[in-house]
Design a protein around this motif. Sequence first.
Motif, PDB file in Angstrom:
ATOM      1  N   VAL A   1       0.669  -1.302  -0.103  1.00 54.92           N
ATOM      2  CA  VAL A   1       0.080  -0.050   0.081  1.00 54.92           C
ATOM      3  C   VAL A   1       1.049   1.204   0.035  1.00 54.92           C
ATOM      4  O   VAL A   1       1.512   1.202   0.736  1.00 54.92           O
ATOM      5  N   LEU A   2       0.837   2.082  -1.128  1.00 55.52           N
ATOM      6  CA  LEU A   2       1.551   3.518  -1.121  1.00 55.52           C
ATOM      7  C   LEU A   2       0.606   4.661  -0.587  1.00 55.52           C
ATOM      8  O   LEU A   2      -0.492   4.373  -0.719  1.00 55.52           O
ATOM      9  N   ALA A   3       1.292   5.127   0.405  1.00 53.30           N
ATOM     10  CA  ALA A   3       0.411   6.525   0.838  1.00 53.30           C
ATOM     11  C   ALA A   3       1.260   7.716   0.571  1.00 53.30           C
ATOM     12  O   ALA A   3       2.458   7.737   0.851  1.00 53.30           O
ATOM     13  N   GLY A   4       0.611   8.936   0.523  1.00 54.42           N
ATOM     14  CA  GLY A   4       1.346  10.241   0.740  1.00 54.42           C
ATOM     15  C   GLY A   4       1.906  10.743  -0.582  1.00 54.42           C
ATOM     16  O   GLY A   4       1.279  10.449  -1.735  1.00 54.42           O
TER      17      GLY A   4
ATOM     18  N   VAL B   1      -2.332   7.600  -2.511  1.00 54.15           N
ATOM     19  CA  VAL B   1      -1.311   8.389  -2.961  1.00 54.15           C
ATOM     20  C   VAL B   1      -2.052   9.852  -3.113  1.00 54.15           C
ATOM     21  O   VAL B   1      -2.778  10.213  -3.770  1.00 54.15           O
ATOM     22  N   VAL B   2      -1.325  10.997  -2.579  1.00 54.83           N
ATOM     23  CA  VAL B   2      -1.817  12.274  -2.811  1.00 54.83           C
ATOM     24  C   VAL B   2      -0.862  12.931  -3.930  1.00 54.83           C
ATOM     25  O   VAL B   2      -1.550  13.750  -4.804  1.00 54.83           O
ATOM     26  N   TYR B   3       0.235  12.601  -4.109  1.00 56.39           N
ATOM     27  CA  TYR B   3       1.010  13.152  -5.204  1.00 56.39           C
ATOM     28  C   TYR B   3       2.109  12.076  -5.779  1.00 56.39           C
ATOM     29  O   TYR B   3       2.451  11.483  -4.845  1.00 56.39           O
ATOM     30  N   ALA B   4       2.440  12.166  -6.989  1.00 56.57           N
ATOM     31  CA  ALA B   4       3.397  11.142  -7.368  1.00 56.57           C
ATOM     32  C   ALA B   4       3.866  11.765  -8.734  1.00 56.57           C
ATOM     33  O   ALA B   4       3.437  12.850  -9.317  1.00 56.57           O
TER      34      ALA B   4
END
Length: 141
Positions: free
Chosen positions: A50-53, A85-88
């Motif tokens: 799980v990717l976050a942030g 994810v907020v920004y990538a």
Amino acid sequence: MRFPFRFRSPRTARPRRGRRPTYGSWLAGTLSGTGVTQLADRGDGALVLVLAGELDSGTMASFRRALGDARAARATRTIIDVSRVVYADSCLIRLLVQAHHRLPRFMVAGPLPPQVHRLLELSGAAAILRITPGIEAARRA
């Protein structure tokens, strides 16, 4: 004339001791909720990350290590959840496409945030990657 304080020139300044952290590691430590979490194994052979942030070149090291661990563990299915994810930036796309080519039954689970969806569409990675609506749908696929 004497001053009540001392002036220091740059030549006489004391050198800093110890290693200074890089900007990326400092940023990664200050952003709350940014990173990679591996979900517990349910016995179906799926490895879920799980990717976050905010994910950029400074915070991708943990994701890169997790993908390497997934390859070494020889999981039958690898699922990456990007719903938090907020920004990538392009680093995420590069790692997802590399993982798609290197890991068996690689899937990206959503729902995709608008910014990530747009990034995948503009880069053409959405046509390459297998994207599912959620983790449970990816486990069933």
